[in-house]
Enzyme design. Structure first.
Site, short mmCIF file in Angstrom:
data_model
loop_
_atom_site.label_atom_id
_atom_site.label_comp_id
_atom_site.label_asym_id
_atom_site.label_seq_id
_atom_site.Cartn_x
_atom_site.Cartn_y
_atom_site.Cartn_z
N GLY A 62 0.78 -1.24 0.00
CA GLY A 62 0.00 0.00 0.00
C GLY A 62 0.81 1.28 0.00
CG ASP A 121 -9.29 0.80 8.88
OD1 ASP A 121 -10.11 1.57 9.40
OD2 ASP A 121 -9.63 -0.24 8.29
CE LYS A 149 -10.86 3.83 5.72
NZ LYS A 149 -11.26 2.43 5.45
CG PHE A 170 -12.69 0.01 1.04
CD1 PHE A 170 -11.93 -0.61 2.02
CD2 PHE A 170 -12.34 -0.18 -0.30
CE1 PHE A 170 -10.84 -1.40 1.68
CE2 PHE A 170 -11.26 -0.97 -0.64
CZ PHE A 170 -10.51 -1.58 0.35
CG ASP A 177 -5.28 -3.42 -2.45
OD1 ASP A 177 -4.96 -2.93 -1.35
OD2 ASP A 177 -5.63 -4.61 -2.60
NE ARG A 183 -1.55 -2.92 -4.43
CZ ARG A 183 -1.79 -3.08 -3.13
NH1 ARG A 183 -1.83 -2.04 -2.33
NH2 ARG A 183 -1.98 -4.29 -2.63
#
Ligand code: IMP
Ligand code: MG
Length: 199
Positions: A62, A121, A149, A170, A177, A183
Site C-alpha cells: 500500500g 485504520d 480513518k 473504503f 487497493d 493502486r
C-alpha cells in the site's frame, strides 16, 4: 521512446476513465496529494538534524507510491527498506490480525527509523510493525501515514505525521487497493459499492 517523441500534453497521460468510472466520488485529487506530500516531507525534515540519515521503512504494497513521492522530497540521506504485512484478503474489512510476511534486510540498531504507511485504520498493522522495529533497538522511530480513518481505531496509537483525515469509507488509489486493483489511480476515491463485490 526518444524524448522528442513525447508530444502529448500530460493531461492525456493521466489515469483511464475506466478506473475513475468505478468511483462513487473522488475524495482527494492528484494535486492535493502532491501538495500535501511536499508539506509532509518538510515537516519530516524539520524533525531531524540536517546531518541525520533517515531509514525509511515502507509498509508494502500500500505505501509504495506514497513512499516513492515522499522520499524524493526529503533533502538528506535516506535508506529505504520494505516490510510486507497482510491483514486484508480480498475484502474491505480485516479478516485476521496482521501478519508480517516479508521482513527487513537493513540493520536498524541505532538508526533513525521512519515508518511509512498508506493508511491507519484499526491501527493493528502499524502498531505491529512499530513493535517489530522497536525490538531492533533503533535510535528513534517516527511514523507517517497519508490517510487516517479515526472512526475505526481499535489500538491506541499516535501517528507523528498524518496527511489527511478521512471519513469511514473504503478508499482506493495512490497505492491503496481493492483486491489488488486501483493502486495506480492518481487520486484517492471511494469505490462504488457494486465494485466491492466482484473481483
Ligand atoms: P489497519 O491495520 O486496520 O490500521 O489497516 C491498515 C492497512 O489496511 C493499510 O495498510 C491498508 O493496506 C489497509 N486498508 C485500511 N483501510 C483501507 C481502505 O479504505 N482502502 C484500502 N486499504 C485499506
Ligand atoms: Mg497496507
Amino acid at each position: 521512446m526518444t524524448i522528442q517523441a513525447i508530444t502529448q500534453p500530460t493531461a492525456q497521460l493521466s489515469n483511464s476513465q475506466l478506473m475513475l468510472a468505478d468511483l462513487e466520488k473522488v475524495l482527494i485529487t492528484e494535486e492535493q496529494i502532491e501538495e500535501r506530500v511536499k508539506e509532509l516531507a518538510k515537516e519530516i525534515s524539520n524533525l531531524y538534524d540536517p546531518d541525520e540519515e533517515i531509514t525509511v521503512i515502507s509498509i508494502i504494497n500500500g505505501a509504495i507510491l506514497f513512499t516513492a513521492d515522499l522520499v524524493r522530497n526529503l533533502p538528506g540521506q535516506v535508506r529505504i527498506d520494505c516490510i510486507r504485512v497482510s491483514s486484508y484478503e480480498d475484502e474491505t474489512s480485516p479478516v485476521n490480525g496482521p501478519k508480517i510476511s516479508s521482513t527487513l534486510t537493513l540493520d536498524l540498531a541505532n538508526r533513525h527509523v521512519l515508518l511509512v504507511d498508506d493508511i491507519i485504520d484499526t491501527g493493528n498493522t502499524i502498531s505491529k510493525v512499530y513493535q517489530y522495529v522497536l525490538d531492533m533497538d533503533p535510535a528513534s522511530i517516527r511514523t507517517a501515514v497519508l490517510l487516517e480513518k479515526k472512526a475505526r481505531r481499535k489500538v491506541a496509537f499516535e501517528i507523528d505525521l498524518v496527511g489527511f483525515q478521512i471519513p469511514d469509507e473504503f478508499v482506493v488509489g495512490y497505492g491503496l487497493d481493492y483486491a489488488q486493483r486501483y493502486r495506480n489511480l492518481r487520486c484517492i476515491g471511494v469505490l462504488k459499492t457494486e465494485q466491492q463485490q466482484g473481483n
